[in-house]
Scaffold this active site. Structure first.
Site, short mmCIF file in Angstrom:
data_model
loop_
_atom_site.label_atom_id
_atom_site.label_comp_id
_atom_site.label_asym_id
_atom_site.label_seq_id
_atom_site.Cartn_x
_atom_site.Cartn_y
_atom_site.Cartn_z
N HIS A 1 0.87 -1.10 0.11
CA HIS A 1 -0.09 0.05 0.00
C HIS A 1 0.89 1.32 0.08
O HIS A 1 0.52 2.24 -0.68
CB HIS A 1 -0.86 0.02 1.27
N CYS B 1 -5.79 -0.49 -18.19
CA CYS B 1 -5.35 0.48 -17.42
C CYS B 1 -4.29 0.00 -16.44
O CYS B 1 -3.92 0.33 -15.42
CB CYS B 1 -6.73 0.82 -16.24
C1 PEP Z 1 -4.77 -4.28 -12.92
O1 PEP Z 1 -4.78 -5.39 -12.21
O2 PEP Z 1 -4.05 -4.28 -13.87
C2 PEP Z 1 -5.34 -2.85 -12.08
C3 PEP Z 1 -5.47 -1.99 -12.72
O3 PEP Z 1 -6.07 -3.26 -10.87
P1 PEP Z 1 -4.92 -3.28 -9.35
O4 PEP Z 1 -3.40 -2.91 -10.07
O5 PEP Z 1 -5.51 -2.21 -8.61
O6 PEP Z 1 -5.25 -4.64 -9.19
#
Ligand code: PEP
Ligand code: MG
Length: 745
Positions: A362, A675
């Site tokens: 985190h 993303c």
């Molecule tokens: C991912 O898994 O690519 C994502 C954008 O979510 P997180 O990194 O928050 O798991």
């Protein structure tokens, strides 16, 4: 000598203290110490060897050996008996040194005449500084009490070295904490920074090492241990988290341990101050910690180390507040830090270096959100760094230069200047839309999760927020936020976006993201466990509250919501049904409903790529969460440093898989974006765009570099380079892509 008593070792310590108190240059101090130790112990020789560098020991002072040998005689770690003591960290006590394996005769010292040898390591809190040796002609082993006395002298020497007592004119010695050090860690957040050390938990400095009033020191120790016990019991009474309870119980066990107490009391009786006795115990715990491989035992020794620190703070009255002023360019150094604590420091930090931590922690997420360069797993940084030290961190390479010398400083500043120039270049294209060299339009959005991220919308030129990780708001609190509080916050996010699209992702907890106020689940494989939408559907209370907060925040304007970690069509349908129910409730209550509601899902599990066509038709948009998708596609844990980088994003299998998703979305006219972290890496980003992903969402700091490269790249040509590399049977298209891009650079 054999009948040496405790009061005699106290006498030796007393003489040592008097010598240290006198105003002498560093070398003279060392000389006096060797003289008085040899004199008190009745040996012909006493010598101090200190590390010149990690591998070399140097004779720095001697009573008895030839004076010309001082600062001339050197040996490698492991070489001769002295080198052996240094390497093993174990004392050596022998009546017949020349017959010992590894004995090395050094004619320049004139030591051939000495038969018995006692060498003890000089170390502080597990860190090796040198070796202290006494030798005598008489062939005999030294008694346990003599060994003890020499160990205590070694400890005092270690402390004095730490305090810089041997530095000065003629000393030919530098204090350890004045030497440059290079530490290698792992990149947590890219970027470079120069500044001065600010220790999250400053080291305790012990200045009074020796006592002539053991009764008083014992009383001080007992009172401090009592205070410690009470504070641990209080903490335990208020602790809910099982892991915290476990740690505190271990603390209590040590705080009540008779062996621990007895050893410290003995040390005091022999002449150490209460603080020095605690530190001696702490040192041996650290030495053991370096040797044990068992994870459980290591953790317990770590607990003992923490407990000793607490006790030292009680005894010295040194809290976290040392009265020192935070430098204007602070680089935060900590063993580990929670996201909340990091947020308290805020954007004022120039950089962060953690001794532990992990890329997916985190704290790392917060550091990334704040765009502060971060290095994790940086060796023994909390031992090496002192408040105010000059430090340069290279987040790109995961390197920390502590107290860098001039050449490093100028090379590093050159690198920073080049980066600043690049930033200027990016600033000049910030406000123009991203159009690739072939004319293809690529939308660049940013990922966010904190209010602190929003100003980056303007500074980066992002076209919207492609991923708003709502769990960060939950993670940095001590209790579950209320609906009205959340609604207010989401409203502020929308206001700051000034009409740009914000994709709110509903709570993605579980796996590594555990809320401090929720009962953690003991799962064998948390990344494959009860997380994200699975929690939201099984226990819908929080999801419902969050959806309501989002609907209220929209205040009748447009709203975009996306569900994380959807693995099959039905999960999306159920989540969507929750949204419809929430909408209906709002309608009945007479609250305004969004003018345009767009609901989508993250594609983070390979299964969803093969969902029925109806799913693609029903969902309003999809966003590929490449971080999770890649870990499941390659079966390689994204948190595990050993396997994390093993599989390349530009691996042909993965790219082909992504092309399949692009194709299904094209056929069903489903909006698609990407993303994950790869969207912010320029080479990966141009390849994603070349295979048809025309909306990318990334860290704000990546928008400039990604846009810069996209605008110079013909995506059609790149697409055919990728296709050719695939046809040729390569494992990854990266080499071909790099060659193509460098031709055009
Ligand atoms: C991912 O898994 O690519 C994502 C954008 O979510 P997180 O990194 O928050 O798991
Ligand atoms: Mg994810």
């Amino acid at each position: 000598m054999a009948d040496r008593t405790e009061s005699e070792s106290r006498k030796l310590l007393g003489r040592l203290r008097d010598t240290m108190a006198e105003q002498h240059a560093g070398q003279e101090r060392l000389d006096r110490i060797t003289h008085l130790t040899a004199d008190s112990m009745g040996t012909e020789v006493c010598s101090i060897y200190l590390f010149r560098d990690d591998e070399t020991l140097e004779l720095c002072a001697s009573e008895g050996l030839k004076a010309e040998a001082v600062h001339q005689t050197r040996m490698k770690l492991g070489e001769g008996l002295v080198g052996r003591v240094a390497r093993t960290g174990q004392l050596m006590n022998t009546a017949d040194a020349p017959s010992q394996r590894g004995f090395r005769y050094m004619p320049e010292t004139g030591e051939e005449a000495y038969s018995s040898f006692l060498g003890v390591p000089i170390q502080r809190l597990g860190e090796k500084l040198g070796v202290l040796v006494v030798q005598s002609k008489e062939a005999r082993e030294f008694t346990a009490d003599e060994v003890y006395a020499l160990e205590v002298v070694a400890m005092v020497l270690a402390e004095m070295t730490e305090l810089g007592a041997f530095v000065g004119e003629g000393a030919a010695l530098t204090a350890r904490h004045t030497r440059p050090a290079l530490l290698r860690g792992t990149t947590g957040q890219e970027g470079t920074a120069e500044g001065h050390v600010w220790l999250h938990e400053p080291r305790v400095v012990v200045t009074n090492l020796v006592t002539d009033d053991p009764v008083r020191e014992n009383e001080r120790l007992c009172a401090a241990v009592e205070t410690l016990r009470v504070s641990v019991d209080e903490l335990l009474a208020g602790a809910a988290d099982p892991e915290q309870v476990q740690v505190l119980q271990a603390y209590r066990m040590f705080a009540n341990s008779k062996g621990w107490m007895r050893r410290m009391e003995e040390d005091i009786t022999r002449g150490l101050s209460a603080e020095a006795a605690v530190e001696k115990e702490q040192s041996s715990a650290r030495a053991r910690m370096n040797q044990v491989t068992d994870a459980y035992l290591r953790e317990r020794l770590q607990d003992l180390d923490d407990l000793s620190n607490r006790l030292l703070r009680i005894l010295t009255g040194q809290g976290k507040e040392t009265g020192a002023d935070m430098p204007s360019d602070p680089i935060l150094i900590a063993r580990n830090i929670g996201p909340g604590e990091l947020l308290e420091y805020g954007r004022g930090l120039k950089g962060i270096v953690l001794e532990e931590g992990s890329v997916g922690s985190h704290a790392a997420i917060v550091a990334r959100a704040l765009a502060i360069p971060l290095v994790v797993h940086a060796g023994r940084i909390t031992n090496e760094a002192l408040n105010g030290d000059h430090v340069m961190i290279d987040g790109d390479q995961g390197i920390v230069h502590l107290r860098p010398d001039d050449t490093v400083v100028s090379a590093f500043r050159d690198k920073m200047a080049m980066q600043a120039q690049a930033l200027e270049r990016y600033a000049s294209i910030r406000d123009i839309p991203c159009v690739a060299a072939c004319g293809a339009r690529v939308e660049l959005h940013m990922n966010a999760g904190l209010m602190a991220d929003l100003p980056s919308l303007e500074s980066s030129g992002a076209e919207g927020v492609g991923l708003f990780r709502t769990e960060l708001q939950f993670l940095v609190r001590n209790q579950m936020p209320r609906r009205t509080e959340l609604a207010g916050l989401y409203r502020r996010v929308l206001d700051s976006a000034k009409g740009r699209r914000v994709v709110f992702r509903t709570l993605d907890i579980g796996s590594d993201k555990v809320l401090p106020y929720m009962k953690p689940n003991d799962e064998p494989n948390p990344a494959l466990g009860w997380r994200a939408i699975r929690v939201g559907l099984d226990k819908p209370g929080v999801l419902r509250m969050q959806l309501q907060a989002l609907l209220r925040a929209a205040e009748g304007g447009p709203l975009t919501v996306m569900f994380p970690f959807v693995a099959q069509y039905d999960e999306y349908r159920q989540a969507r049904a929750e949204m419809d129910k929430a909408l209906e409730r709002e309608r009945i209550l007479g609250h305004p409903i969004p003018s345009k509601l767009s609901v989508g899902a993250m594609l983070e599990t390979p299964s969803l790529a093969f969902a029925p066509r109806q799913f693609f038709q029903e969902v309003e948009f999809l966003s590929i969460g490449g971080n999770d998708l890649k870990q499941f596609f390659f079966a390689a844990d994204r948190e595990n440093e050993r396997v994390r980088r093993r599989y390349d994003t530009l691996n042909v299998s993965f790219l082909t898989f992504l092309e399949g998703i692009v194709e299904r979305c094209r056929e069903t006219k489903t909006d698609l974006s990407f993303c994950g972290e790869d969207a912010g890496r320029p080479i990966e980003a141009v390849c994603l765009a070349a295979i048809g992903l025309r909306t990318l969402s990334m860290r704000p700091a990546s928008i400039g570099p990604v846009k810069h490269l996209l605008m110079r790249t013909n995506l059609e040509e790149l697409r055919s380079v990728i296709a050719t590399a695939k046809d040729q049977g390569h494992q990854s298209v990266r080499p071909a892509v790099m060659a193509f891009l460098s031709d055009r650079a």
